[in-house]
Scaffold this active site. Structure first.
Site, mmCIF file in Angstrom:
data_model
loop_
_atom_site.group_PDB
_atom_site.id
_atom_site.type_symbol
_atom_site.label_atom_id
_atom_site.label_comp_id
_atom_site.label_asym_id
_atom_site.label_seq_id
_atom_site.Cartn_x
_atom_site.Cartn_y
_atom_site.Cartn_z
ATOM 1 N N HIS A 8 0.889 -1.231 -0.005
ATOM 2 C CA HIS A 8 -0.080 0.035 -0.133
ATOM 3 C C HIS A 8 0.756 1.313 -0.070
ATOM 4 C CE1 HIS A 8 1.035 0.095 4.121
ATOM 5 N NE2 HIS A 8 0.883 1.049 4.545
HETATM 6 C C1 UD1 Z 1 -2.094 4.987 6.394
HETATM 7 C C2 UD1 Z 1 -0.595 5.689 7.018
HETATM 8 C C3 UD1 Z 1 0.279 4.443 6.705
HETATM 9 C C4 UD1 Z 1 -0.162 3.197 7.235
HETATM 10 C C5 UD1 Z 1 -1.494 3.088 6.585
HETATM 11 C C6 UD1 Z 1 -1.957 1.625 6.648
HETATM 12 C C7 UD1 Z 1 -0.062 8.019 6.851
HETATM 13 C C8 UD1 Z 1 0.716 9.188 6.456
HETATM 14 N N1 UD1 Z 1 -0.092 6.898 6.331
HETATM 15 O O1 UD1 Z 1 -1.865 5.009 4.835
HETATM 16 O O2 UD1 Z 1 1.600 4.789 7.475
HETATM 17 O O3 UD1 Z 1 0.634 2.128 7.066
HETATM 18 O O4 UD1 Z 1 -2.252 3.989 6.747
HETATM 19 O O5 UD1 Z 1 -3.012 1.244 6.222
HETATM 20 O O6 UD1 Z 1 -0.888 8.359 7.932
HETATM 21 N N2 UD1 Z 1 -9.149 5.003 1.907
HETATM 22 C C9 UD1 Z 1 -10.333 4.427 1.860
HETATM 23 N N3 UD1 Z 1 -10.950 3.913 2.815
HETATM 24 C C10 UD1 Z 1 -10.341 4.005 4.230
HETATM 25 C C11 UD1 Z 1 -9.055 4.650 4.329
HETATM 26 C C12 UD1 Z 1 -8.385 5.073 3.065
HETATM 27 O O7 UD1 Z 1 -11.064 4.203 0.825
HETATM 28 O O8 UD1 Z 1 -10.927 3.543 5.323
HETATM 29 C C13 UD1 Z 1 -8.510 5.492 0.887
HETATM 30 C C14 UD1 Z 1 -8.811 6.664 0.493
HETATM 31 O O9 UD1 Z 1 -8.824 6.878 -0.668
HETATM 32 C C15 UD1 Z 1 -7.448 7.545 0.868
HETATM 33 C C16 UD1 Z 1 -6.312 6.327 0.712
HETATM 34 O O10 UD1 Z 1 -7.129 5.087 0.829
HETATM 35 O O11 UD1 Z 1 -7.012 8.581 0.057
HETATM 36 C C17 UD1 Z 1 -5.112 6.399 1.503
HETATM 37 O O12 UD1 Z 1 -5.762 6.594 2.846
HETATM 38 P P1 UD1 Z 1 -4.678 7.466 3.818
HETATM 39 O O13 UD1 Z 1 -5.138 7.512 5.195
HETATM 40 O O14 UD1 Z 1 -4.477 8.733 3.170
HETATM 41 O O15 UD1 Z 1 -3.359 6.659 4.007
HETATM 42 P P2 UD1 Z 1 -3.067 5.184 3.977
HETATM 43 O O16 UD1 Z 1 -2.295 4.831 2.569
HETATM 44 O O17 UD1 Z 1 -4.057 4.471 4.147
#
Ligand code: UD1
Length: 367
Positions: free
Chosen positions: A207
């Site tokens: 991811h």
């Molecule tokens: C975040 C953490 C990362 C961790 C990871 C575990 C930061 C900077 N990054 O990354 O360190 O390893 O979580 O998963 O805090 N999304 C959904 N549903 C959700 C959550 C996210 O659809 O419940 C999608 C959204 O489109 C979002 C993308 O995933 O834009 C990324 O989510 P985000 O929380 O920005 O960062 P992660 O890549 O999950």
């Protein structure tokens, strides 16, 4: 009566907060332990399922922040969390790991004169292009209690000039959860439900933006997986970010032995890892879980902030030359596993040690 608020935001935070919550129950007559969920992760299978499986109570505060750019997400968390702190006036907040919620909430607390405890402090990848590395550095710089999972963390904090009286090497809360739930994990039937055979399949999780945000990287990764899929089933619970990038990359013709499934709960996921031949990942927590379970782990990164998993554990960094994935996996599967050890203090007692330090300190200073 003291008041402590623990912050959780994203998936890997939940298994670290759960044992802390359990450990605080022993001090119920002295401390009120509340949970604030920022809502950084919000999907049912990225968040709620973990609360249920890890027996975390419904959060006392839910900030509903959701996704956004780093600045947007961090800023929104700060604005909403400040309201909680102004109303609740806790003696201390606890933040875990290295996600945006971790740094955002620490910064708010410290500016209001509220003490901050950071669980999983001191880890360093020395790669400042990773958002998590910035979150770690900043959170550690302003925390009052720094709880460390492995010896490298103690050294890193000393090198940064952090007073050693604030640093406590206590072990690993994520492993506390693993040990606590192992009996339940062993009962999961996920392997048969997915039509897999123990030790005949590979678990993949990817991811990190550096691996999945560039379509040409994803294409090479799937090309390698397709070669592997002729001999092994590959089960890949797909993170929402990776799912989105995969859809955008136009990769549709996926080998039938590559099972792309939605993110799964904690109990089923750890069971899948426990029974697989090998795990390929870019996650931090999975490097630790495979080390504890003695499952070979290949990490698709050039560095790790968890070096103990490569020194004592089963983890090997294979870098990001994606065209090497097939060779690295086959080499590892065909050779005897290296003799690995479970790192010091990864014994299920980290959360209890943390809570003891905090309660003793809060009672002594009578803050
Ligand atoms: C975040 C953490 C990362 C961790 C990871 C575990 C930061 C900077 N990054 O990354 O360190 O390893 O979580 O998963 O805090 N999304 C959904 N549903 C959700 C959550 C996210 O659809 O419940 C999608 C959204 O489109 C979002 C993308 O995933 O834009 C990324 O989510 P985000 O929380 O920005 O960062 P992660 O890549 O999950």
């Amino acid at each position: 009566m003291k008041k402590i608020i623990s912050v959780v935001g994203a998936r890997p935070n939940f298994m670290k907060a759960a044992p802390l919550h359990r450990a605080f129950l022993k001090y119920q007559d002295q401390v009120q332990h509340l949970i604030c969920h920022t809502g950084q992760h919000y999907d049912l299978n990225m968040s709620k399922v973990f609360f249920e499986e890890l027996e975390l109570p419904k959060p006392d505060f839910y900030l509903g922040i959701g996704s956004g750019s780093h600045a947007e997400q961090t800023a929104k968390i700060m604005i909403e969390f400040e309201k909680v702190l102004l109303k609740e006036k806790p003696n201390l907040i606890i933040v875990v790991g290295d996600v945006n919620s971790t740094v955002a909430c620490s910064l708010v607390a410290v500016k209001l004169g509220i003490k901050v405890a950071h669980v999983e402090a001191g880890l360093r990848s020395f790669d400042r292009t990773m958002p998590e590395e910035i979150n770690r550095l900043l959170t550690d710089a302003i925390s009052d209690y720094l709880f460390v999972t492995e010896e490298s963390g103690v050294q890193n904090l000393a090198n940064e000039g952090i007073d050693e009286s604030k640093v406590f090497f206590v072990g690993n809360c994520m492993i506390d959860s693993l040990i606590n739930y192992l009996p339940k994990i062993e009962k999961s039937d996920v392997v048969s439900r997915l039509n897999l055979e123990a030790k005949k399949y590979i678990v993949v999780t990817l991811h990190r933006p550096s691996n999945v945000d560039e379509p040409s990287n994803l294409k090479e990764i799937f090309f390698q997986f397709t070669k592997l899929a002729d001999g092994y089933k590959i089960v890949f619970p797909i993170h929402p970010r990776t799912r989105k990038m995969l859809e955008q990359s136009g990769l549709t013709d996926i080998h039938k032995n590559i099972l792309l499934i939605a993110p799964i709960g904690y109990i089923d996921f750890v069971n899948l890892v426990k029974n697989c031949a090998l795990t390929l990942t870019d996650s931090g927590g999975i490097q630790e879980e495979t080390t504890y379970l003695k499952i070979p782990c290949l990490t698709l990164r050039d560095n790790t902030e968890r070096p103990i998993t490569t020194i004592l554990g089963t983890n090997k960094l294979i870098g990001t030359k994606y065209n090497r994935i097939y060779d690295e996996v086959i080499f590892t599967l065909q050779h005897d596993q290296k003799d690995s050890q479970i790192p010091p203090l990864w014994d299920g007692g980290a959360a209890e040690r943390i809570v003891e330090v905090l309660m003793t300190s809060l009672n002594q200073t009578n803050q």
